[in-house]
Design a protein around this motif. Structure first.
Motif, PDB file in Angstrom:
ATOM      1  N   LEU A  85      36.942 -64.045  17.743  1.00  0.00           N
ATOM      2  CA  LEU A  85      37.031 -64.238  16.309  1.00  0.00           C
ATOM      3  C   LEU A  85      36.744 -62.915  15.611  1.00  0.00           C
ATOM      4  CD1 LEU A  85      34.873 -67.487  15.887  1.00  0.00           C
ATOM      5  CD2 LEU A  85      37.365 -67.331  16.138  1.00  0.00           C
ATOM      6  N   LYS A  86      37.385 -62.739  14.481  1.00  0.00           N
ATOM      7  CA  LYS A  86      37.078 -61.611  13.603  1.00  0.00           C
ATOM      8  C   LYS A  86      36.404 -62.217  12.380  1.00  0.00           C
ATOM      9  CE  LYS A  86      39.478 -58.150  10.839  1.00  0.00           C
ATOM     10  NZ  LYS A  86      40.830 -57.632  10.538  1.00  0.00           N
ATOM     11  N   LEU A  87      35.132 -61.856  12.161  1.00  0.00           N
ATOM     12  CA  LEU A  87      34.358 -62.405  11.054  1.00  0.00           C
ATOM     13  C   LEU A  87      33.897 -61.294  10.134  1.00  0.00           C
ATOM     14  CD1 LEU A  87      33.045 -64.083  13.827  1.00  0.00           C
ATOM     15  CD2 LEU A  87      32.219 -65.368  11.896  1.00  0.00           C
ATOM     16  N   THR A  88      34.000 -61.524   8.841  1.00  0.00           N
ATOM     17  CA  THR A  88      33.461 -60.590   7.857  1.00  0.00           C
ATOM     18  C   THR A  88      32.434 -61.340   7.021  1.00  0.00           C
ATOM     19  OG1 THR A  88      35.527 -59.337   7.778  1.00  0.00           O
ATOM     20  CG2 THR A  88      34.006 -59.045   5.931  1.00  0.00           C
ATOM     21  N   ILE A  89      31.230 -60.788   6.978  1.00  0.00           N
ATOM     22  CA  ILE A  89      30.157 -61.371   6.181  1.00  0.00           C
ATOM     23  C   ILE A  89      29.693 -60.355   5.142  1.00  0.00           C
ATOM     24  CG2 ILE A  89      29.427 -62.951   8.014  1.00  0.00           C
ATOM     25  CD1 ILE A  89      27.078 -61.042   8.591  1.00  0.00           C
ATOM     26  N   ARG A  90      29.001 -60.858   4.116  1.00  0.00           N
ATOM     27  CA  ARG A  90      28.523 -59.986   3.047  1.00  0.00           C
ATOM     28  C   ARG A  90      27.029 -60.144   2.811  1.00  0.00           C
ATOM     29  NH1 ARG A  90      33.769 -60.435   2.252  1.00  0.00           N
ATOM     30  NH2 ARG A  90      34.869 -58.694   1.310  1.00  0.00           N
ATOM     31  N   GLU A  91      26.325 -60.463   3.870  1.00  0.00           N
ATOM     32  CA  GLU A  91      24.872 -60.503   3.851  1.00  0.00           C
ATOM     33  C   GLU A  91      24.425 -60.046   5.228  1.00  0.00           C
ATOM     34  OE1 GLU A  91      23.513 -64.530   3.103  1.00  0.00           O
ATOM     35  OE2 GLU A  91      25.153 -65.352   4.249  1.00  0.00           O
ATOM     36  N   GLY A  92      23.156 -59.981   5.483  1.00  0.00           N
ATOM     37  CA  GLY A  92      22.728 -59.442   6.766  1.00  0.00           C
ATOM     38  C   GLY A  92      21.468 -60.095   7.288  1.00  0.00           C
ATOM     39  N   ARG A  93      21.509 -61.398   7.444  1.00  0.00           N
ATOM     40  CA  ARG A  93      20.343 -62.091   7.994  1.00  0.00           C
ATOM     41  C   ARG A  93      20.192 -61.760   9.473  1.00  0.00           C
ATOM     42  NH1 ARG A  93      20.806 -68.188   5.545  1.00  0.00           N
ATOM     43  NH2 ARG A  93      21.704 -67.582   3.545  1.00  0.00           N
ATOM     44  N   ASN A  94      18.993 -61.957   9.975  1.00  0.00           N
ATOM     45  CA  ASN A  94      18.703 -61.691  11.371  1.00  0.00           C
ATOM     46  C   ASN A  94      19.612 -62.524  12.273  1.00  0.00           C
ATOM     47  OD1 ASN A  94      17.216 -60.593  13.555  1.00  0.00           O
ATOM     48  ND2 ASN A  94      15.976 -62.443  13.635  1.00  0.00           N
ATOM     49  N   ARG A  95      20.341 -61.860  13.149  1.00  0.00           N
ATOM     50  CA  ARG A  95      21.232 -62.499  14.129  1.00  0.00           C
ATOM     51  C   ARG A  95      22.203 -63.493  13.478  1.00  0.00           C
ATOM     52  NH1 ARG A  95      19.710 -61.170  19.237  1.00  0.00           N
ATOM     53  NH2 ARG A  95      20.650 -62.976  20.208  1.00  0.00           N
ATOM     54  N   GLN A  96      22.651 -63.169  12.292  1.00  0.00           N
ATOM     55  CA  GLN A  96      23.417 -64.110  11.483  1.00  0.00           C
ATOM     56  C   GLN A  96      24.709 -64.581  12.134  1.00  0.00           C
ATOM     57  OE1 GLN A  96      23.996 -63.030   7.381  1.00  0.00           O
ATOM     58  NE2 GLN A  96      25.637 -64.531   7.112  1.00  0.00           N
ATOM     59  N   VAL A  97      25.537 -63.676  12.616  1.00  0.00           N
ATOM     60  CA  VAL A  97      26.814 -64.099  13.200  1.00  0.00           C
ATOM     61  C   VAL A  97      26.570 -64.988  14.411  1.00  0.00           C
ATOM     62  CG1 VAL A  97      28.926 -63.317  14.355  1.00  0.00           C
ATOM     63  CG2 VAL A  97      28.121 -62.143  12.294  1.00  0.00           C
ATOM     64  N   ARG A  98      25.640 -64.617  15.251  1.00  0.00           N
ATOM     65  CA  ARG A  98      25.319 -65.433  16.426  1.00  0.00           C
ATOM     66  C   ARG A  98      24.851 -66.833  16.015  1.00  0.00           C
ATOM     67  NH1 ARG A  98      25.123 -62.442  21.091  1.00  0.00           N
ATOM     68  NH2 ARG A  98      25.061 -60.190  20.803  1.00  0.00           N
ATOM     69  N   ARG A  99      24.006 -66.897  15.002  1.00  0.00           N
ATOM     70  CA  ARG A  99      23.508 -68.198  14.557  1.00  0.00           C
ATOM     71  C   ARG A  99      24.611 -69.024  13.899  1.00  0.00           C
ATOM     72  NH1 ARG A  99      18.780 -68.198  10.972  1.00  0.00           N
ATOM     73  NH2 ARG A  99      19.609 -66.325  10.015  1.00  0.00           N
TER      74      ARG A  99
END
Length: 187
Positions: A133-147
């Protein structure tokens, strides 16, 4: 003049210049970058790879790392299973995690990217499919994409940050770095 460094952080490297753990012998940024006065603008987990920006400019560092500026960060995530459209839609709407609802992500399935080998490699299992998957996020929580991917039933097996804002990893091999221009909108 401020300096900005694009570094391709290998798997297993700490996002700091020293390892304060007692008895630990882990690689740190100082094993790869010998540039005085630069510091990471954000972090990547020990088990994540890819783009890390470093700068000697505190305001620029804050502008890149602080979630209130909503700097887009794009990741390539190898996930377990074969996410259906409903799972992808959950990621696009925002996922409820223990620390609250995430901002919506941009997400799409992609073909297996042409990436470097990882050491150690991802464990291959014949009975469990995987996809990218290609994911773009605009925040930066701890281990966010993994969670986020785990919350929709598809745990992340490999995670590579490919882009932060307009800066991308093209042409930078794992463990290598290069100086980058600072975009005028960040000044």
């Amino acid at each position: 003049m401020a300096r900005l460094i694009l570094f391709n952080k290998p798997y297993g490297v700490l996002c700091q210049f020293t390892d304060g753990s007692v008895g630990a012998d882990r690689q740190t940024l100082s094993d790869f970058i010998d540039v005085p006065g630069v510091y990471p603008a954000g972090r990547l987990d020990l088990d994540s790879e890819g783009l890390l920006l470093l700068t000697d400019d505190g305001k620029l560092q804050a502008r890149i790392a602080d979630p209130r500026f909503k700097m887009p960060k794009t990741y390539l995530a190898q996930v377990e299973g074969d996410p259906d459209e409903a799972s992808l839609m959950l990621l696009r709407q925002g996922v409820r995690l223990k620390d609250g609802l995430t901002r919506p992500a941009e997400v799409e399935r992609i073909a297996d990217p042409d990436l470097w080998s990882r050491d150690p490699p991802i464990r291959f299992r014949k009975s469990v499919p995987d996809c990218w998957l290609k994911l773009t996020i605009r925040e930066g929580r701890n281990r966010q994409v993994r969670r986020m991917t785990a919350a929709v039933g598809h745990p992340t097996l490999r995670l590579v940050r490919w882009r932060i804002g307009d800066w991308a990893l093209e042409g930078v091999q794992p463990g290598e770095w290069k100086e980058a221009p600072i975009m005028s909108f960040l000044r």
